[in-house]
Design a protein around this motif. Structure first.
Motif, short mmCIF file in Angstrom:
data_model
loop_
_atom_site.label_atom_id
_atom_site.label_comp_id
_atom_site.label_asym_id
_atom_site.label_seq_id
_atom_site.Cartn_x
_atom_site.Cartn_y
_atom_site.Cartn_z
N LEU A 371 16.10 -8.76 8.77
CA LEU A 371 15.28 -9.90 9.17
C LEU A 371 15.44 -10.21 10.66
O LEU A 371 14.45 -10.49 11.36
N LYS A 375 12.37 -10.30 13.33
CA LYS A 375 12.04 -11.57 13.98
C LYS A 375 12.06 -11.41 15.50
O LYS A 375 11.17 -11.92 16.20
N VAL A 388 1.81 -8.96 5.49
CA VAL A 388 2.97 -8.30 4.89
C VAL A 388 2.51 -7.48 3.70
O VAL A 388 1.89 -8.00 2.77
N LYS A 390 3.96 -4.45 0.88
CA LYS A 390 5.23 -3.91 0.40
C LYS A 390 5.00 -2.97 -0.76
O LYS A 390 4.10 -3.15 -1.59
N SER A 393 9.95 -2.64 -2.37
CA SER A 393 10.79 -3.69 -1.78
C SER A 393 10.72 -4.92 -2.66
O SER A 393 9.66 -5.27 -3.19
N VAL A 395 11.38 -7.96 -1.50
CA VAL A 395 11.13 -9.13 -0.64
C VAL A 395 9.76 -9.72 -0.96
O VAL A 395 8.77 -9.00 -1.10
N GLU A 399 7.88 -15.73 1.37
CA GLU A 399 9.22 -16.13 1.77
C GLU A 399 9.58 -15.50 3.12
O GLU A 399 10.20 -16.14 3.98
N LEU A 400 9.18 -14.25 3.33
CA LEU A 400 9.46 -13.58 4.60
C LEU A 400 8.75 -14.30 5.74
O LEU A 400 9.36 -14.59 6.78
N ARG A 401 7.48 -14.61 5.56
CA ARG A 401 6.74 -15.31 6.62
C ARG A 401 7.37 -16.66 6.92
O ARG A 401 7.43 -17.10 8.08
N ARG A 403 10.49 -17.57 6.64
CA ARG A 403 11.76 -17.43 7.35
C ARG A 403 11.57 -16.93 8.78
O ARG A 403 12.39 -17.20 9.65
N LEU A 404 10.49 -16.22 9.03
CA LEU A 404 10.27 -15.69 10.38
C LEU A 404 9.82 -16.78 11.37
O LEU A 404 10.04 -16.66 12.58
N LEU A 416 6.95 -3.19 4.20
CA LEU A 416 8.31 -3.17 3.69
C LEU A 416 8.36 -2.11 2.61
O LEU A 416 7.76 -2.24 1.54
#
Length: 439
Positions: A371, A375, A388, A390, A393, A395, A399-401, A403-404, A416
């Motif tokens: 991550l 980032k 995103v 995948k 994966s 992930v 949730e990834l977006r 956190r970024l 991913l």
């Protein structure tokens, strides 16, 4: 234009005298008052329905208002499958709108039925489990005579009304209320069977738990000599009979269904005498993927799995129908590419080539999964919009977006996935459609 009969015997038997009377629910909606109500409710806001119903009940019978509101809601749901022009002239049941074939897919299937018939006007397709008539409409529009069969009286009346409304110039259609397990298909040139794949607990995954079971449907088509059975796209390939062709269909990039096609060589009747020759021909044992709305079709060539190779400049994401049909090897060969990982359906190549069967991306970065690294790179590139994708994966994209915490004017795509077994992040952007040939 057609009639409803109420029998489970031979279609050659004498028909019931005239159309069956409309059901208590549908008849009021077909009246002038009911039609005016439906027109008024066409664009109503469901959130305001309580106040609207209160006002309408001052001027119309409460039962008619309730029926019209229910039908208006179903028509709004039906737009996604049939388009506004057709959906707002159709009638639905809750199960009918849920299980009906998308109009574009039904039109494609009807075109294949027509191509298999040397004289469409003289060929009759019997549509078992017809539901609200989505497939019968397109078969009639294609110029094929149709006998549609369903057990529910209201569904039969709706199917006939829908075909009358949307295919008024087609051959006469007969809608028969009968149990398909007992219905005599004598006189049919081809069968189309759409088994129910939902039950009280939701979607049914076991083909033998379909209603009717897949084995029964396959045997019924074999007896007639020609036809098709609609199945779930996730069916295991080992369950597909060797004497049937399997076709997976996507529309707008989303896989919608699979169909098993059969035509007995030397069979009797118009649909059994057609020889191979065009792209619509049924080839026993074949696998194909069809992409709508373009109609592009990819047929299997019996290729082995593609080789695994290092990441090239371009990554291709095959259409879902191609993946379900197990035709990734055919696309990879056409692109001169290979797989990033033997278990992942991403193709990589060194140059862009036109194909309607995969979306092309130009890859700019390859990073081990992490991550912080992602980032930092996206912040440096001022990426504020991230797509995103995948495969392989765990992930979750949202949730990834989150956190970024992205900011910036630029856009990018991150994959991913795994490369030769290692968790990997690939960053890139779509290749222009003119260059990729995607449709």
């Amino acid at each position: 234009m057609g009639r409803v009969t109420d029998r489970a015997s031979s279609p050659a038997a004498s028909p019931s005298p005239g159309p069956a009377p409309a059901t208590p629910l549908l008849a009021p909606l077909l009246s002038a008052e009911g039609q005016a109500l439906l027109a008024e409710l066409r664009d109503h806001d469901p959130a305001q329905e309580l106040a609207l119903a209160t006002r309408l009940r001052r001027e119309h019978p409460a039962e008619l208002v309730s029926a019209a509101l229910a039908q208006a809601r179903l028509r709004q749901r039906g737009v996604a499958k049939f388009g506004a022009a057709d959906a707002y002239r159709m009638y639905f049941t809750p199960n009918g709108v849920e299980q009906a074939t998308r109009g574009s897919v039904a039109a494609h299937r009807a075109a294949r039925f027509r191509a298999l018939a040397p004289a469409p006007g003289d060929s009759r397709v019997t549509d078992l489990c017809c539901g609200i008539g989505g497939d019968a409409i397109e078969l009639a529009r294609a110029g094929l005579a149709v006998t549609a069969v369903d057990l529910d009286p209201l569904t039969c009346e709706i199917a006939l009304t829908n075909v009358r409304t949307l295919a008024p110039e087609g051959p006469p259609v007969t809608v028969t209320r009968a149990d398909v397990l007992e219905y005599d298909t004598t006189g049919a040139d081809a069968l189309f069977i759409d088994p129910a794949r939902r039950g009280g607990r939701g979607r049914i995954f076991d083909p033998e738990a379909y209603s009717p079971p897949l084995s029964w449907a396959v045997d019924a088509v074999r007896r007639v000599g020609a036809g098709a059975v609609k199945i779930a796209p996730g069916i295991p390939h080992e369950l597909i009979p060797d004497d049937f062709e399997a076709e997976w269909i996507s529309d707008g990039g989303d896989v919608k269904e699979a169909v098993l096609w059969h035509r007995r060589e030397g069979g009797q009747g118009p649909l059994g005498e057609r020889g191979h020759g065009g792209p619509e021909a049924v080839v026993p044992g074949a696998r194909r993927a069809t992409l709508l709305p373009s109609g592009a079709t990819l047929a299997g060539r019996g290729l082995p799995d593609p080789p695994v190779r290092p990441l090239g400049r371009f990554l291709y994401e095959p259409d879902g129908a191609v993946i379900r049909a197990h035709l990734v090897a055919e696309v990879a060969e056409d692109l001169g590419g290979g797989l990033l990982d033997e278990t992942i359906a991403y193709i990589t190549a060194d140059e862009p080539r036109p194909t309607p069967f995969a979306t092309a991306y130009e890859i700019t970065d390859q990073l081990p999964f992490g991550l912080k690294k992602l980032k930092a790179l996206l912040r440096e590139r001022e990426v504020g919009v991230l797509t995103v994708k995948k495969r392989g994966s765990a992930v979750e994209p949202e949730e990834l977006r989150r956190r970024l915490k992205l900011k910036g004017p630029h856009a990018a795509t991150v994959f991913l996935t795994r490369v030769a077994g290692a968790p990997t992040m690939l960053i890139g952007h779509p290749v222009e459609r003119a260059r990729s040939g995607a449709s």
